[in-house]
Design an enzyme around this catalytic site. Structure first.
Site, PDB file in Angstrom:
ATOM      1  N   ASP A 317       0.822  -1.207   0.000  1.00  0.00           N
ATOM      2  CA  ASP A 317       0.000   0.000   0.000  1.00  0.00           C
ATOM      3  C   ASP A 317       0.854   1.255   0.000  1.00  0.00           C
ATOM      4  OD1 ASP A 317      -2.509   1.372   0.093  1.00  0.00           O
ATOM      5  OD2 ASP A 317      -2.216   1.736   2.220  1.00  0.00           O
ATOM      6  N   SER A 341      -7.194   5.761  -0.083  1.00  0.00           N
ATOM      7  CA  SER A 341      -7.447   4.527  -0.823  1.00  0.00           C
ATOM      8  C   SER A 341      -8.915   4.149  -0.730  1.00  0.00           C
ATOM      9  CB  SER A 341      -6.586   3.382  -0.272  1.00  0.00           C
ATOM     10  OG  SER A 341      -5.216   3.705  -0.356  1.00  0.00           O
ATOM     11  N   GLN A 391      -5.049  -0.975  -7.028  1.00  0.00           N
ATOM     12  CA  GLN A 391      -5.657  -0.090  -6.027  1.00  0.00           C
ATOM     13  C   GLN A 391      -6.380   1.058  -6.719  1.00  0.00           C
ATOM     14  OE1 GLN A 391      -3.311   2.890  -3.522  1.00  0.00           O
ATOM     15  NE2 GLN A 391      -3.699   1.290  -2.009  1.00  0.00           N
TER      16      GLN A 391
END
Length: 400
Positions: A317, A341, A391
């Protein structure tokens, strides 16, 4: 009945607990959850004593799909049968681990630890509360003042791993971030054992704070099998030994960086970062693509493949969402934009040690309508494709 004890409807006036610690005023049940005698959802009915950290719930509470023997009981503040070194081993915790930096002895999280002081192995180590219920020990904040998304999704994977037999690694996960997590509150992870097959197992994890979900995640576990194979080759890049650390790159431009970014990146954190091209950090790019070598040296203390997989999720991430803004904004991360996110998905292709260098090849195929999509491929030093990451991120211009 003790004065101040909470009386629950449908139980003939029986208090939630006949005995309760004198320092705890009353058991708190969220108003949005209507308690029923046949209720099997443990998270709203479970409350933790703020001083002792003991778990208290109604008697006979079980998770969905569990038998009475499998679920166990933690009524009247008793510790779960899963607590202890045996459960800790399943969660990637070394036997006897009770206190690390930023971890309180009763298992509740302290305020968020600065990025450069995080112990990632301790971060993915959770405290078992029941067979399918776990609690975070360490919190890490992000640049917006909320919990770092990589923490929440890696801890959710750690909770799911605590319900799966050894030798059945996670092969994929997909999580949705529902709201920003609070840095000064522990996170409760509730695991639903959706399916246990001979080769595949499926888990659903809900991350909760104060009874509200902050993350939903589905993950799949698969026993490795023989079959056909191919993979996208690793790009030709300089080896990490010949490259400068990202902190050294940022130090070359101390006067051009906003104070918040300079403070965050000029100190070495748990992830070592070495860009393959310093211009990808220092300049606005012509195309949305960045490549960087990274590793977590502190992971060398663990030989558990599940722990390395959880830390890889934590690491995946990081540095990914910024590639969307790379052709538009500089420097990154930008204090002019709110970045969060929306979801995060990882496919694990082969085991990898996170204390060794991995190449993160990231790109953005699309941005528009206030969101952007990022893709990443992680390679080990031998050129093997270790994991694929996708993502979606929301970007909003901050109001001045």
């Amino acid at each position: 009945m003790d004065r101040g004890a909470r009386v629950l409807p449908g139980r003939r006036g029986r208090a939630l607990s006949g005995r309760r610690p004198p320092h705890f005023a009353r058991w708190r049940i969220p108003d949005q959850h209507q308690w029923r005698p046949d209720c099997r959802r443990p998270h709203p009915c479970l409350r933790l004593c703020p001083r002792s950290g003991a778990a208290v719930t109604r008697r006979g509470g079980r998770n969905p799909g569990q038998s009475r023997d499998e679920g166990g009981r933690i009524g009247r503040g008793r510790r779960s049968a899963l607590d202890g070194d045996a459960a800790g081993a399943r969660l990637g915790r070394a036997p006897g681990l009770r206190q690390k930096q930023g971890v309180t002895t009763n298992g509740s999280s302290s305020p968020a630890i600065p990025w450069y002081e995080i112990d990632v192995v301790a971060l993915v180590s959770l405290e078992p509360l029941d067979a399918n219920l776990f609690r975070s020990r360490v919190n890490q904040g992000n640049i917006n003042g909320f919990l770092y998304g990589g923490q929440v999704i890696s801890q959710a994977l750690s909770a799911a791993c605590g319900t799966v037999p050894a030798g059945q690694p996670c092969n994929s996960l997909h999580g949705y971030f529902l709201r920003g997590g609070k840095c000064d509150e522990p996170v409760i992870y509730e695991v639903e054992r959706t399916r246990n097959g001979r080769s595949f197992a499926t888990r659903r994890v809900v991350a909760l704070q104060q009874g509200e979900p902050i993350l939903h995640m589905e993950c799949s576990f698969h026993v490795p099998e023989e079959g056909l194979s191919h993979a996208r080759p690793m790009p030709d890049v300089p080896p990490p030994e010949t490259l400068a650390d990202v902190a050294e790159v940022y130090r070359s431009l101390p006067g051009e960086l906003p104070p918040l970014i300079a403070e965050r990146f000029m100190k070495r954190g748990p992830i070592e970062l070495r860009p393959t091209d310093p211009d990808e950090v220092l300049r606005k790019l012509d195309r949305p693509q960045r490549r960087i070598w990274l590793r977590v040296p502190s992971a060398a203390g663990s030989d558990d493949p599940a722990v390395h997989q959880q830390i890889l999720t934590y690491m995946s991430d990081y540095w990914l969402s910024g590639v969307v803004l790379a052709p538009h904004v500089h420097p990154m991360p930008s204090t002019d934009y709110f970045i969060a996110s929306v979801d995060h998905a990882v496919w694990f292709h082969r085991p990898a040690r996170i204390d060794e260098w991995l190449l993160y090849d990231t790109e953005s195929p699309f941005a528009g309508g206030g969101t952007g999509v990022s893709r990443g491929a992680l390679y080990d030093r031998a050129g093997h494709l270790v994991a694929t990451v996708v993502q979606e991120t929301v970007f909003r211009k901050r109001k001045t």
